[in-house]
Write an enzyme that holds these catalytic residues in place. Structure first.
Site, PDB file in Angstrom:
ATOM      1  N   GLU A   1       0.804  -1.231   0.000  1.00 50.62           N
ATOM      2  CA  GLU A   1       0.000   0.000   0.000  1.00 50.62           C
ATOM      3  C   GLU A   1       0.831   1.273   0.000  1.00 50.62           C
ATOM      4  O   GLU A   1       0.526   2.209   0.738  1.00 50.62           O
ATOM      5  CB  GLU A   1      -0.908   0.017   1.238  1.00 50.62           C
TER       6      GLU A   1
HETATM    7  C1  NGO Z   1      -4.049  -4.564   4.731  1.00 50.27           C
HETATM    8  C2  NGO Z   1      -3.085  -3.461   5.082  1.00 50.27           C
HETATM    9  C3  NGO Z   1      -2.846  -3.336   6.583  1.00 50.27           C
HETATM   10  C4  NGO Z   1      -4.150  -3.392   7.342  1.00 50.27           C
HETATM   11  C5  NGO Z   1      -4.898  -4.667   6.975  1.00 50.27           C
HETATM   12  C6  NGO Z   1      -6.229  -4.748   7.693  1.00 50.27           C
HETATM   13  C7  NGO Z   1      -1.968  -5.225   4.222  1.00 50.27           C
HETATM   14  C8  NGO Z   1      -0.911  -6.095   3.708  1.00 50.27           C
HETATM   15  N1  NGO Z   1      -1.889  -3.926   4.402  1.00 50.27           N
HETATM   16  O1  NGO Z   1      -3.167  -5.696   4.591  1.00 50.27           O
HETATM   17  O2  NGO Z   1      -2.171  -2.133   6.844  1.00 50.27           O
HETATM   18  O3  NGO Z   1      -3.898  -3.378   8.715  1.00 50.27           O
HETATM   19  O4  NGO Z   1      -5.124  -4.758   5.592  1.00 50.27           O
HETATM   20  O5  NGO Z   1      -6.977  -5.879   7.355  1.00 50.27           O
END
Ligand code: NGO
Length: 498
Positions: free
Chosen positions: A322
């Protein structure tokens, strides 16, 4: 699982927790989670008595100690660990078995394995073959009988992981140890710790002390709750505690996104040198290290060097998810410099699936967390599967679940159980599976346990067992409930399990 008719019959009759019997017939040999590969129930049962001894070579002393520790409180027996014994013994042996082989006769229980990790796996099986009362903390009146026969078992995938997010809410070393105890019972052998994020920084780094002085201060949890961090001594102690249970700890520092806490502590890590405000909300994707600045790579290298020095295991996780505030070109440029730094300090680079965009991900391990039903790595050599709509333990079970998120899915226990890693990518790409537990909504160990169990056991069975069968799993995990109750492990009583 191959199993004889008598054992199948016993499997079909789950106990309710209210009826934990003290004088129950022996548990069917195959009634274990994760399901063992081959089970042959035959011959006389073995009974542990106050004269039973544990026999083990010096090299397996640690496993023997774990076994003794597991059996002494509820039996009240001495169960001494000795180098050699005659009969009435539980014997641990190093032999050629690739997983482990457990043999039960009237005079002995023998667990053989090539490695101590295999012996430990066999010990976890044995614990489930004893009446649930074995999990009580004080002496119980029960017949400690194990059905006669043989189990030959080995894992489907070498990597069976769990992840705990210490960044969104810090969880103490004692809580992490309790989690290690609970997951290692299902033959989970990796614990990935998510140690930094926008809200907080949870591991001491000597060369950048403000990371924890500021990023680990009180109030750095989501909604300003809690705070805290692991000192290096805490971390080393956790690594040791986990290793004694054949669990390897994998540290993760997330970058180039999810770095707000580091930038609050060290404003030079932003492009304009201005400290951003601390953030304790649950937004994602807004922070980025400054890709063009030299100080960024001094910081990253220092962190990787110190973490690698703390880490006996092979993997070091650098996040990479992300990075929405980083351009694609910058992201690739960053990973081209950072992935080789992990290798420079002797570790295999590991990251969320986004790192596969960088050619330097060749040789790396990817953690697949997306929702698409198939995935082909372009650069990376191995994949750990954690599809968020199946394996994320922070997803709510259903709309009424008090804790957790729901962006990927509602995940009931049968959803967590009902997928196959091989449908995502060919077997040659797969290192294993992992069940991540993000902690935006989780504060206490009870919260953690309620979201993890029983789903973690479902993911463990996907990772360990060659064959899967929901009805059989449902029965076996239902029989496990009294063990969680006796161990003080909170868990979700799923209507799908009954
Ligand atoms: C995503 C995000 C995390 C969140 C999570 C919550 C990933 C790999 N990045 O997973 O920052 O905490 O969802 O479900």
């Amino acid at each position: 699982m191959r199993i004889v008719a008598a054992a199948l019959l016993a499997l079909a009759l789950p106990l309710t927790s209210a009826q934990v019997p003290t004088e129950s017939p022996a548990i069917a040999l195959g009634s274990v989670v994760p399901a063992p590969l081959e089970v042959r129930q035959h011959g006389a049962a073995f009974r542990i008595t106050d004269r039973t001894v544990i026999e083990a070579p010096r090299s397996a002393r640690n496993v023997a100690d774990r076994l003794a520790e597991a059996l002494r409180p509820a039996t009240g027996y001495r169960l001494p660990v000795v180098g050699q014994a005659g009969s009435n013994k539980i014997s641990l042996r190093t032999d050629g078995s690739p997983g482990y082989r457990l043999t039960v006769t009237k005079s002995a229980i023998t667990i053989g394995a090539r490695e101590n990790a295999g012996l430990f796996a066999g010990v976890q099986t044995l614990r489930q073959l004893l009446p649930p009362a074995i999990d009580a903390a004080t002496p119980q009146r029960a017949k400690w009988v194990v059905s006669g026969g043989e189990i030959v078992d080995r894992p489907r995938f070498e990597y069976r992981g769990a992840m705990l997010d210490l960044a969104r809410h810090f969880h103490t070393p004692a809580e992490v140890k309790k989690y290690i105890d609970a997951i290692s019972r299902f033959k989970i052998n990796y614990l990935h710790l998510h140690l930094s994020d926008d809200q907080g920084w949870r591991i001491q780094i000597d060369s950048w002390p403000r990371l924890t002085a500021v990023g680990g201060a009180p109030g750095t949890g989501v909604d300003g709750a809690g705070g805290g961090f692991l000192t290096k001594a805490d971390y080393r102690d956790l690594v040791r505690y986990a290793a004694d249970r054949y669990v390897t700890i994998i540290p993760e520092i997330d970058m180039p996104g999810h770095v707000n806490a580091a930038q609050v502590a060290y404003p030079e890590l932003t492009c304009d040198g201005v400290a951003p405000p601390p953030r304790t909300d649950t937004e994602v994707g807004y922070s980025s290290l400054c890709i063009g600045k030299d100080v960024t790579y001094r910081f990253v290298e220092d962190v990787i060097r110190e973490l690698a020095a703390l880490t006996p295991g092979p993997y070091l996780h650098i996040g990479g998810d992300e990075a929405h505030a980083t351009t694609e070109a910058d992201y690739i440029a960053f990973q081209q410099r950072v992935l080789p730094l992990v290798a420079k300090y002797g570790k295999t680079p590991y990251g969320w699936n986004e790192i596969d965009q960088a050619p330097a991900a060749t040789g790396a391990v990817l953690q697949y967390w997306n929702l698409e039903p198939t995935f082909t790595p372009v650069h990376a050599s191995k994949v750990v599967l954690s599809p968020a709509n199946r394996a994320y333990l922070d997803m709510k079970y259903d709309p009424a679940t008090r804790l957790g998120l729901s962006w990927a899915a509602y995940i009931e226990v049968d959803d967590a159980y009902g997928w196959d890693p091989l449908s995502y990518t060919p077997e040659r790409n797969i290192l294993g599976v992992e069940a991540p537990l993000w902690s935006e909504t989780l504060r206490s160990i009870d919260d953690i346990e309620f979201m993890a169990f029983p789903r973690l056991a479902a993911i463990a069975e996907i990772g360990w067992s060659a064959r899967k069968d929901w009805e059989s799993f449902r029965t076996r995990i239902r029989e496990y409930y009294p063990r969680w109750e006796l161990q003080g492990v909170d868990f979700y009583r799923s209507p799908r399990i009954g």
